[in-house]
Design a protein around this motif. Sequence first.
Motif, PDB file in Angstrom:
ATOM      1  N   UNK A  10       0.844  -1.198   0.000  1.00  0.00           N
ATOM      2  CA  UNK A  10       0.000   0.000   0.000  1.00  0.00           C
ATOM      3  C   UNK A  10       0.876   1.243   0.000  1.00  0.00           C
ATOM      4  N   UNK A  11       0.446   2.227  -0.751  1.00  0.00           N
ATOM      5  CA  UNK A  11       1.119   3.527  -0.758  1.00  0.00           C
ATOM      6  C   UNK A  11       0.032   4.589  -0.672  1.00  0.00           C
ATOM      7  N   UNK A  12       0.030   5.333   0.426  1.00  0.00           N
ATOM      8  CA  UNK A  12      -0.916   6.427   0.598  1.00  0.00           C
ATOM      9  C   UNK A  12      -0.140   7.734   0.497  1.00  0.00           C
ATOM     10  N   UNK A  13      -0.728   8.707  -0.170  1.00  0.00           N
ATOM     11  CA  UNK A  13      -0.089  10.011  -0.314  1.00  0.00           C
ATOM     12  C   UNK A  13      -1.087  11.094   0.080  1.00  0.00           C
ATOM     13  N   UNK A  14      -0.645  11.993   0.937  1.00  0.00           N
ATOM     14  CA  UNK A  14      -1.499  13.093   1.371  1.00  0.00           C
ATOM     15  C   UNK A  14      -1.492  14.195   0.322  1.00  0.00           C
ATOM     16  N   UNK A  15      -2.393  15.138   0.468  1.00  0.00           N
ATOM     17  CA  UNK A  15      -2.452  16.272  -0.449  1.00  0.00           C
ATOM     18  C   UNK A  15      -1.155  17.086  -0.418  1.00  0.00           C
ATOM     19  N   UNK A  16      -0.456  17.054   0.724  1.00  0.00           N
ATOM     20  CA  UNK A  16       0.799  17.804   0.836  1.00  0.00           C
ATOM     21  C   UNK A  16       2.001  17.022   0.283  1.00  0.00           C
ATOM     22  N   UNK A  17       1.761  15.781  -0.154  1.00  0.00           N
ATOM     23  CA  UNK A  17       2.829  14.986  -0.762  1.00  0.00           C
ATOM     24  C   UNK A  17       3.524  14.016   0.167  1.00  0.00           C
ATOM     25  N   UNK A  18       3.120  13.971   1.435  1.00  0.00           N
ATOM     26  CA  UNK A  18       3.709  12.984   2.348  1.00  0.00           C
ATOM     27  C   UNK A  18       3.213  11.594   1.971  1.00  0.00           C
ATOM     28  N   UNK A  19       4.097  10.599   2.093  1.00  0.00           N
ATOM     29  CA  UNK A  19       3.786   9.240   1.658  1.00  0.00           C
ATOM     30  C   UNK A  19       3.946   8.275   2.825  1.00  0.00           C
ATOM     31  N   UNK A  20       3.015   7.344   2.920  1.00  0.00           N
ATOM     32  CA  UNK A  20       3.091   6.270   3.905  1.00  0.00           C
ATOM     33  C   UNK A  20       2.919   4.932   3.209  1.00  0.00           C
ATOM     34  N   UNK A  63      -6.922  -4.062   7.401  1.00  0.00           N
ATOM     35  CA  UNK A  63      -7.019  -2.888   8.280  1.00  0.00           C
ATOM     36  C   UNK A  63      -5.650  -2.529   8.842  1.00  0.00           C
ATOM     37  N   UNK A  64      -4.894  -3.517   9.286  1.00  0.00           N
ATOM     38  CA  UNK A  64      -3.562  -3.278   9.833  1.00  0.00           C
ATOM     39  C   UNK A  64      -2.666  -2.610   8.784  1.00  0.00           C
ATOM     40  N   UNK A  65      -2.698  -3.116   7.559  1.00  0.00           N
ATOM     41  CA  UNK A  65      -1.888  -2.534   6.489  1.00  0.00           C
ATOM     42  C   UNK A  65      -2.218  -1.080   6.237  1.00  0.00           C
ATOM     43  N   UNK A  66      -3.502  -0.758   6.188  1.00  0.00           N
ATOM     44  CA  UNK A  66      -3.918   0.633   5.976  1.00  0.00           C
ATOM     45  C   UNK A  66      -3.589   1.503   7.185  1.00  0.00           C
ATOM     46  N   UNK A  67      -3.729   0.959   8.402  1.00  0.00           N
ATOM     47  CA  UNK A  67      -3.378   1.739   9.594  1.00  0.00           C
ATOM     48  C   UNK A  67      -1.896   2.107   9.598  1.00  0.00           C
ATOM     49  N   UNK A  68      -1.039   1.161   9.245  1.00  0.00           N
ATOM     50  CA  UNK A  68       0.401   1.428   9.200  1.00  0.00           C
ATOM     51  C   UNK A  68       0.711   2.457   8.121  1.00  0.00           C
ATOM     52  N   UNK A  69       0.123   2.316   6.941  1.00  0.00           N
ATOM     53  CA  UNK A  69       0.359   3.282   5.860  1.00  0.00           C
ATOM     54  C   UNK A  69      -0.117   4.666   6.270  1.00  0.00           C
TER      55      UNK A  69
END
Length: 90
Positions: A10-20, A63-69
């Motif tokens: 999983x790769x989540x990116x915020x509007x400000x460009x931060x990535x988890x 859920x765990x994967x998304x929580x960590x990301x």
Amino acid sequence: LWSVREGIILRLESESGRVGFGEIVPIEWFGTETIEDAIALCQNLPSEISWNNIEQIQLPASRFGFEIAWSGELSQKELECCALISDDWK
């Protein structure tokens, strides 16, 4: 001995460009969802994910994967966690 183990990175990116980053690596015989369940969940989530979306996930490995990301994306720091896939893929 596992010779092959399927999972989802999983790769989540915020509007400000931060990535988890997070990982969904179900162990069906251990009581989590199947990889097919996890794939279906990911395909059905909205393109913009909120913490509320994550709280609604009923599949434990997903859920765990998304929580960590999400946690990594928001906190801007590396989190130590139990990971079964190495970070060599980055």
